[in-house]
Design a protein around this motif. Structure first.
Motif, PDB file in Angstrom:
ATOM      1  N   PHE A 197       6.355   8.328 -23.653  1.00 47.39           N
ATOM      2  CA  PHE A 197       6.139   9.730 -23.978  1.00 47.39           C
ATOM      3  C   PHE A 197       4.951  10.265 -23.169  1.00 47.39           C
ATOM      4  CE2 PHE A 197       3.675  12.901 -26.221  1.00 47.39           C
ATOM      5  CZ  PHE A 197       4.631  13.903 -26.379  1.00 47.39           C
ATOM      6  N   ALA A 198       5.025  11.539 -22.779  1.00 46.40           N
ATOM      7  CA  ALA A 198       3.888  12.157 -22.094  1.00 46.40           C
ATOM      8  C   ALA A 198       3.822  13.646 -22.400  1.00 46.40           C
ATOM      9  CB  ALA A 198       3.989  11.959 -20.585  1.00 46.40           C
ATOM     10  N   LEU A 199       2.600  14.138 -22.387  1.00 45.48           N
ATOM     11  CA  LEU A 199       2.340  15.578 -22.544  1.00 45.48           C
ATOM     12  C   LEU A 199       1.156  15.921 -21.654  1.00 45.48           C
ATOM     13  CD1 LEU A 199       1.926  17.505 -25.881  1.00 45.48           C
ATOM     14  CD2 LEU A 199       0.134  17.583 -24.157  1.00 45.48           C
ATOM     15  N   VAL A 200       1.250  17.051 -20.979  1.00 49.46           N
ATOM     16  CA  VAL A 200       0.138  17.559 -20.172  1.00 49.46           C
ATOM     17  C   VAL A 200       0.036  19.048 -20.420  1.00 49.46           C
ATOM     18  CG1 VAL A 200      -0.666  18.035 -17.821  1.00 49.46           C
ATOM     19  CG2 VAL A 200       0.344  15.807 -18.351  1.00 49.46           C
ATOM     20  N   CYS A 212       0.180   6.617 -23.265  1.00 52.80           N
ATOM     21  CA  CYS A 212       0.734   5.951 -24.445  1.00 52.80           C
ATOM     22  C   CYS A 212       1.004   4.463 -24.259  1.00 52.80           C
ATOM     23  CB  CYS A 212       2.002   6.674 -24.888  1.00 52.80           C
ATOM     24  SG  CYS A 212       1.639   8.345 -25.464  1.00 52.80           S
ATOM     25  N   GLU A 213       1.225   4.013 -23.030  1.00 52.96           N
ATOM     26  CA  GLU A 213       1.415   2.581 -22.859  1.00 52.96           C
ATOM     27  C   GLU A 213       0.080   1.878 -22.981  1.00 52.96           C
ATOM     28  OE1 GLU A 213       2.991   1.200 -19.099  1.00 52.96           O
ATOM     29  OE2 GLU A 213       3.309  -0.794 -19.892  1.00 52.96           O
ATOM     30  N   PRO A 214       0.018   0.733 -23.662  1.00 52.42           N
ATOM     31  CA  PRO A 214       1.098   0.147 -24.426  1.00 52.42           C
ATOM     32  C   PRO A 214       1.183   0.674 -25.866  1.00 52.42           C
ATOM     33  CG  PRO A 214      -0.752  -1.380 -24.239  1.00 52.42           C
ATOM     34  CD  PRO A 214      -1.133  -0.147 -23.492  1.00 52.42           C
ATOM     35  N   GLU A 215       0.034   0.998 -26.480  1.00 50.30           N
ATOM     36  CA  GLU A 215       0.081   1.338 -27.903  1.00 50.30           C
ATOM     37  C   GLU A 215      -0.741   2.590 -28.215  1.00 50.30           C
ATOM     38  OE1 GLU A 215       1.118  -3.082 -29.688  1.00 50.30           O
ATOM     39  OE2 GLU A 215      -1.000  -2.472 -29.688  1.00 50.30           O
ATOM     40  N   GLY A 216      -0.631   3.577 -27.314  1.00 53.47           N
ATOM     41  CA  GLY A 216      -1.397   4.808 -27.506  1.00 53.47           C
ATOM     42  C   GLY A 216      -0.672   5.834 -28.350  1.00 53.47           C
ATOM     43  N   PHE A 217       0.656   5.718 -28.443  1.00 52.71           N
ATOM     44  CA  PHE A 217       1.414   6.746 -29.172  1.00 52.71           C
ATOM     45  C   PHE A 217       1.024   6.775 -30.643  1.00 52.71           C
ATOM     46  CE2 PHE A 217       5.287   8.730 -31.009  1.00 52.71           C
ATOM     47  CZ  PHE A 217       5.326   9.875 -30.218  1.00 52.71           C
ATOM     48  N   ARG A 218       0.625   5.611 -31.164  1.00 56.89           N
ATOM     49  CA  ARG A 218       0.213   5.551 -32.570  1.00 56.89           C
ATOM     50  C   ARG A 218      -1.076   6.331 -32.822  1.00 56.89           C
ATOM     51  NH1 ARG A 218      -0.120  -0.817 -33.044  1.00 56.89           N
ATOM     52  NH2 ARG A 218       1.892  -0.492 -32.018  1.00 56.89           N
ATOM     53  N   ASP A 250      -9.631  11.476 -15.289  1.00 58.63           N
ATOM     54  CA  ASP A 250     -10.053  10.393 -16.186  1.00 58.63           C
ATOM     55  C   ASP A 250      -8.827   9.587 -16.585  1.00 58.63           C
ATOM     56  OD1 ASP A 250     -12.963  11.312 -16.733  1.00 58.63           O
ATOM     57  OD2 ASP A 250     -11.750  13.098 -17.090  1.00 58.63           O
ATOM     58  N   PHE A 251      -8.720   8.379 -16.081  1.00 59.94           N
ATOM     59  CA  PHE A 251      -7.519   7.587 -16.325  1.00 59.94           C
ATOM     60  C   PHE A 251      -7.887   6.117 -16.235  1.00 59.94           C
ATOM     61  CE2 PHE A 251      -3.082   6.210 -15.556  1.00 59.94           C
ATOM     62  CZ  PHE A 251      -2.457   6.965 -16.529  1.00 59.94           C
ATOM     63  N   ASN A 252      -7.397   5.340 -17.206  1.00 59.83           N
ATOM     64  CA  ASN A 252      -7.825   3.945 -17.264  1.00 59.83           C
ATOM     65  C   ASN A 252      -7.258   3.075 -16.146  1.00 59.83           C
ATOM     66  OD1 ASN A 252      -9.473   4.322 -19.423  1.00 59.83           O
ATOM     67  ND2 ASN A 252      -8.099   3.450 -20.960  1.00 59.83           N
ATOM     68  N   MET A 253      -6.055   3.387 -15.703  1.00 60.56           N
ATOM     69  CA  MET A 253      -5.446   2.542 -14.676  1.00 60.56           C
ATOM     70  C   MET A 253      -5.069   3.401 -13.465  1.00 60.56           C
ATOM     71  SD  MET A 253      -4.864  -0.645 -16.238  1.00 60.56           S
ATOM     72  CE  MET A 253      -3.216  -1.290 -15.920  1.00 60.56           C
ATOM     73  N   GLY A 254      -4.096   2.913 -12.683  1.00 63.85           N
ATOM     74  CA  GLY A 254      -3.683   3.639 -11.482  1.00 63.85           C
ATOM     75  C   GLY A 254      -2.783   4.820 -11.801  1.00 63.85           C
ATOM     76  N   ALA A 255      -1.712   4.565 -12.536  1.00 66.53           N
ATOM     77  CA  ALA A 255      -0.762   5.629 -12.849  1.00 66.53           C
ATOM     78  C   ALA A 255       0.196   5.136 -13.924  1.00 66.53           C
ATOM     79  CB  ALA A 255       0.019   6.031 -11.600  1.00 66.53           C
ATOM     80  N   MET A 256       1.010   6.071 -14.431  1.00 61.35           N
ATOM     81  CA  MET A 256       1.878   5.739 -15.551  1.00 61.35           C
ATOM     82  C   MET A 256       3.248   6.390 -15.383  1.00 61.35           C
ATOM     83  SD  MET A 256       2.275   4.141 -18.325  1.00 61.35           S
ATOM     84  CE  MET A 256       3.874   4.156 -19.110  1.00 61.35           C
ATOM     85  N   GLU A 257       4.284   5.582 -15.618  1.00 63.36           N
ATOM     86  CA  GLU A 257       5.666   5.944 -15.289  1.00 63.36           C
ATOM     87  C   GLU A 257       6.394   6.744 -16.368  1.00 63.36           C
ATOM     88  OE1 GLU A 257       4.548   2.744 -15.954  1.00 63.36           O
ATOM     89  OE2 GLU A 257       6.048   1.599 -17.059  1.00 63.36           O
ATOM     90  N   ASN A 258       5.710   7.518 -17.214  1.00 62.60           N
ATOM     91  CA  ASN A 258       6.377   8.310 -18.258  1.00 62.60           C
ATOM     92  C   ASN A 258       7.636   8.984 -17.732  1.00 62.60           C
ATOM     93  OD1 ASN A 258       3.837   7.943 -19.749  1.00 62.60           O
ATOM     94  ND2 ASN A 258       3.071   9.439 -18.293  1.00 62.60           N
ATOM     95  N   LYS A 259       8.674   8.947 -18.527  1.00 64.23           N
ATOM     96  CA  LYS A 259       9.968   9.461 -18.072  1.00 64.23           C
ATOM     97  C   LYS A 259       9.882  10.904 -17.578  1.00 64.23           C
ATOM     98  CE  LYS A 259      14.429   9.134 -17.490  1.00 64.23           C
ATOM     99  NZ  LYS A 259      15.218   7.998 -16.950  1.00 64.23           N
ATOM    100  N   GLY A 260      10.192  11.103 -16.314  1.00 60.94           N
ATOM    101  CA  GLY A 260      10.240  12.442 -15.738  1.00 60.94           C
ATOM    102  C   GLY A 260       8.873  13.089 -15.537  1.00 60.94           C
ATOM    103  N   LEU A 261       7.822  12.481 -16.063  1.00 65.33           N
ATOM    104  CA  LEU A 261       6.483  13.079 -16.004  1.00 65.33           C
ATOM    105  C   LEU A 261       5.448  11.973 -15.772  1.00 65.33           C
ATOM    106  CD1 LEU A 261       4.486  15.445 -16.323  1.00 65.33           C
ATOM    107  CD2 LEU A 261       4.698  15.232 -18.803  1.00 65.33           C
ATOM    108  N   ASN A 262       5.384  11.511 -14.530  1.00 62.36           N
ATOM    109  CA  ASN A 262       4.410  10.470 -14.213  1.00 62.36           C
ATOM    110  C   ASN A 262       2.998  11.055 -14.229  1.00 62.36           C
ATOM    111  OD1 ASN A 262       6.604   8.832 -13.798  1.00 62.36           O
ATOM    112  ND2 ASN A 262       6.218   8.444 -11.646  1.00 62.36           N
TER     113      ASN A 262
END
Ligand code: TRP
Ligand code: ZN
Length: 879
Positions: free
Chosen positions: A191-194, A124-130, A261-273
């Protein structure tokens, strides 16, 4: 299509409405996922005037239903366009219900909700939630979240989101659900969902205040044996942040998920990186030492974001470096404390001076806090991250660690739960220190790399050392005039008789033998008194500011510093400067068609390095490593690709010929039978050994070829295997390399991260036929343009690390990259806008290459471009 318009920092306005609580329900299906949202909305107290329309962001959503306080809205009561949902009339406080349908299966951009290997995940960072639901998708809107995930029990037995699981159960039709609650208010970008068929490893960690935290790493089953290092790194990072910054974790559960499949290295989503699998999975047989260290650094980086980023977040995306710069400094310091501090600094600076300096000198140069952008995803840059970290590091050094720590405590306490600005951060530092940081703030607003010209003179009669420093920052796009910066220059004066740092006195004040002087004016003179012997100045120790510093050192001076400087970083830098002087001569010789002659002073300096007892072998390996072609290029007004390649190859081969026995002895002395461990001592030995072997292989010494082959076949660990396979592949011995490459590919066909390495090894080889090899590999079954790691391993490595071939005089390298950019522009705009970088630097090359590169940029410009690629190409082609 109208051109995308820039957004400006000075237009910032607080949001008209805020969301206090967000309830989400996902009914997952590959091509038709239903997202139901209930937003608890209220008018922002600062925006009480009149009635304001509610404007929500939303892209690529099919809207099925919208209701306010339970009342479904009719056709005339709202407006939907490509990017927004607008409700002109809303109450002061209300519930907004929406229902949308989205299509994860066809999401190749990897923003929002997408499928990776059959597994649902989000970015979702920066504007994926939309792209998930209609929402005020901006970081200054912070809400608590309650998320219900419904999936098929068969294909998605695991359903994850932020926070704590509070309810789970079975549903009809083979479905099940889990409800997650995140009590910490957060912006939508966290926000994150897996959901998928994942397995976990689980451990426990008790925080300093006694909170019992469950740590989980979720992976595909075949990767369960590759999680140990990430887990150990996570625990070390958690303990480090408690001890160093007094920050502890704030939930009962912390999860990491690995996705391919991930655009960058990693993402700090709260409680669910969520992690790129390349940034979390390691095994001695599949990952190199460098990969182990990278994983440790990224695990720590994302964990540290829990405070620097999540608890205290950014008011708007112009403040991105507030979280990224500070967090990079935190992860760099953690890695330095955990491993070898001087080596970590050398690695970071050598990368910085190559890649960030190049960015600062190119068409996309921007300040650490940009003041406008078209596409914010384009601003996850070396300037925001690495230069931002250097700026916070300067603050830390200006204040001293203890005061800086007080400032950091104040920042976290005062702004906990808020979305703030870079001023807020610096104001805390100002408050605790009483320092005047007004001039310092220019580091945030001014782009470009400052250059310092330094001159020094020893006055024997007066026993004084006179140092003049002059600073200048070159113009960058949109910033023709620059102001002088406040530049801390850490330095020492190394006595040429004693070989030690001399005590320094400046303006009657004793400074000690290692001190920081402050350059604030355009030009400043410093007179050091009571200097009893002629010194060689050691300037910018530890790279105390992100600048280019020139000083007319003689080669003797540099050889002297290489041995006697008390600062390990500057000892290494003296060696780099010495090598650069020799390289400059050889580049000139190559251009003028004159016979190349190796500078014996460099050879002798290397001999001394190889034969003296240097305690830190990792530093020694760095000292023996010549400046890269990319770094050398950064030193030239116009890059002479071929001369650089020829000169560097010549230096390497000359050193190998002159010091063959020393390199061989070094190789032999650094073998180890110990079982593999990613520990500093072993890593140092391996890197020293493999540097020695690379010199010997540059002249294809018979013995070295045998050693490389044996090292490959012994297969002790990926560090040694990869080093040996690379050296064989980059030599003329295809008779040995080809069978090795073949067996390697057979053995590792099932492991995408190892195949990435196999791709990179081949496309970085210097042979002229490499472009054909690259095209052939693009058709390999293991390659896919849809996987960013593959694109980086093959295309990125070729364009970025195989300079002589990418810049082939016939322009075929440029053409290939442009073709890839055009395809990726449709598939994955974020990656397209990154992979294009080498082409944007066309102004740095000779006229004929300029013409070819520009033609490819123009060919790209003629396409229907994503805002990402549009912004970069427009900047690259601007006059
Ligand atoms: N916040 C992430 C980090 O630095 C960066 C990130 C992860 C990101 N995925 C992204 C940025 C996708 C842009 C697009 O830790
Ligand atoms: Zn980050």
């Amino acid at each position: 299509m109208s051109a995308p318009q820039p957004i400006h920092l000075h237009d910032y306005q607080p949001p008209a409405y805020r969301v206090t609580h967000t309830e989400l329900k996902f009914d997952l299906a590959p091509s038709a996922t239903r997202v139901t949202a209930r937003l608890h909305i209220e008018r922002h107290p600062d925006r009480a005037e009149g009635s304001l329309p509610l404007v929500l962001n939303g892209e690529q959503l099919t809207l099925l239903r919208v209701a306010i306080d339970g009342q479904e809205l009719g056709d005339g009561e709202y407006v939907v366009d490509e990017a927004t949902l607008t409700v002109p009339e809303v109450p002061e406080r209300f519930l907004l219900d929406t229902e949308v349908e989205i299509d994860p299966a066809s999401n190749t951009a990897l923003e929002g909700l997408y499928l990776s290997n059959g597994m649902y995940c989000t970015q979702c960072e920066p504007e994926g939630f939309r792209r998930i639901t209609y929402y005020p998708d901006r970081p200054d809107v912070m809400a608590t979240f309650s998320t219900t995930v419904i999936g098929e029990a068969g294909t998605s037995p695991v359903l994850l989101s932020n926070g704590n699981p509070v309810e789970r159960g079975e549903l009809p039709n083979g479905k099940h659900f889990v409800t997650w609650e995140d009590p910490h208010p957060k912006p939508s970008y966290l926000f994150a969902l897996v959901a998928g068929d994942l397995q976990k490893v689980e451990e426990r960690y008790t925080t300093q205040s006694g909170r019992d935290v469950t740590l989980q790493i979720w992976v595909e089953e075949e990767n369960l044996d590759k999680t140990e290092h990430a887990m150990a790194s996570l625990k070390r990072a958690m303990a480090w942040d408690e001890q160093t910054y007094g920050r502890e974790y704030d939930l009962d559960l912390f999860m990491i998920v690995a996705v391919n499949d991930f655009n960058m290295g990693a993402m700090e989503n709260k409680g669910l990186n969520i992690f790129n699998s390349a940034a979390v999975l390691t095994h001695p047989q599949t990952a190199t030492d460098a990969a182990f260290q990278r994983v440790e650094g990224i695990v720590a980086h994302e964990y540290f974001h829990n405070w620097s980023g999540n608890r205290v977040t950014c008011r708007d995306w112009f403040q991105l470096s507030l979280k990224e710069g500070f967090t990079v400094l935190r992860d760099q310091t953690f890695s330095a404390d955990t491993n070898s501090a001087p080596v970590k600094r050398i690695e970071d600076v050598s990368f910085f001076r190559t890649a960030q300096f190049a960015e600062d000198a190119g068409p996309t140069a921007h300040p650490v806090r940009p003041d406008h952008y078209i596409e914010i995803s384009n601003f996850y840059t070396l300037t925001i991250y690495e230069k931002g970290a250097e700026v916070v590091r300067m603050l830390r050094n200006l204040l001293g660690w203890e005061t800086f720590r007080k400032g950091s405590d104040l920042y976290f306490e005062r702004f906990d739960g808020q979305a703030v600005t870079i001023e807020d951060f610096v104001d805390c530092m100002r408050e605790v220190s009483g320092l005047d940081l007004d001039q310092f703030m220019r580091w945030y607003s001014q782009a470009g790399t400052p250059e310092i010209d330094a001159y020094g003179e020893y006055d024997y009669a007066k026993a004084e050392y006179h140092l003049t420093l002059r600073q200048r920052t070159p113009a960058t796009p949109g910033q023709p005039e620059k102001q002088p910066l406040h530049i801390p220059v850490r330095m020492g004066l190394v006595g040429t008789k004693s070989g030690t740092d001399l005590a320094m006195t400046l303006d009657g004040e004793p400074l000690g033998s290692d001190a920081v002087i402050h350059l604030r004016e355009e030009e400043q003179h410093f007179v050091f008194t009571d200097i009893a012997e002629a010194p060689v100045p050691s300037l910018l120790r530890g790279f105390s500011a992100p600048v280019k510093l020139r000083f007319p050192y003689s080669r003797e001076d540099l050889a002297y510093l290489l041995q006697h400087d008390s600062d390990g970083f500057n000892r290494w830098d003296a060696g780099q400067r010495l090598a650069m002087l020799a390289l400059d001569d050889l580049i000139a010789a190559h251009r003028n068609g004159v016979e190349k002659v190796m500078d014996v002073r460099v050879t002798e300096a290397f001999r001394t390095l190889l034969t003296s007892e240097i305690a830190d072998k990792a530093v020694l390996a760095e000292m023996l490593t010549l400046p890269s072609e990319a770094y050398i290029a950064e030193q030239q007004p116009t890059v002479d690709v071929d001369a650089i390649h020829a000169a560097r190859t010549f230096v390497k081969q000359s050193l190998a010929l002159a010091l063959r026995d020393e390199f061989l002895a070094t190789y032999r002395a650094n073998q180890t039978d110990a079982p593999y461990a990613p520990e500093p001592e072993q890593i140092a030995q391996r890197s020293l050994k493999n540097v020695a072997l690379s010199y010997l292989m540059s002249i294809e010494d018979e013995e070295a070829v045998t050693l490389a082959q044996e090292q490959y076949e012994a297969g002790h660990n990926m560090t040694d295997v990869r080093a040996a396979l690379t050296l064989l592949t980059h030599s003329s011995r295809d008779d040995l390399a080809n069978p090795a490459l073949r067996t390697f590919a057979e053995k590792w066909a099932h492991d995408p991260l190892v195949m990435d390495q196999w791709f990179t090894i081949q496309v970085t080889r210097p042979q002229e036929d490499v472009l054909d090899r690259l095209k052939f590999l693009m058709d390999h079954p293991a390659f896919s343009l849809k996987n960013p790691n593959k694109v980086r391993a093959l295309i990125g490595a070729f364009a970025g690390q195989n300079r002589a071939n990418f810049h082939r005089p016939d322009g075929e390298g440029y053409r290939l990259l442009a073709d890839v950019v055009i395809e990726l522009n449709r598939l994955n705009p974020e990656i397209a806008a990154r992979i294009i970088t080498p082409l944007t630097r066309w102004k740095r090359f000779d006229e004929s290459r300029q013409t070819l590169m520009k033609a490819e940029l123009e060919r790209i410009r003629a396409e229907a471009l994503s805002p990402n690629v549009y912004e970069v190409v427009e900047k690259a082609l601007a006059e």
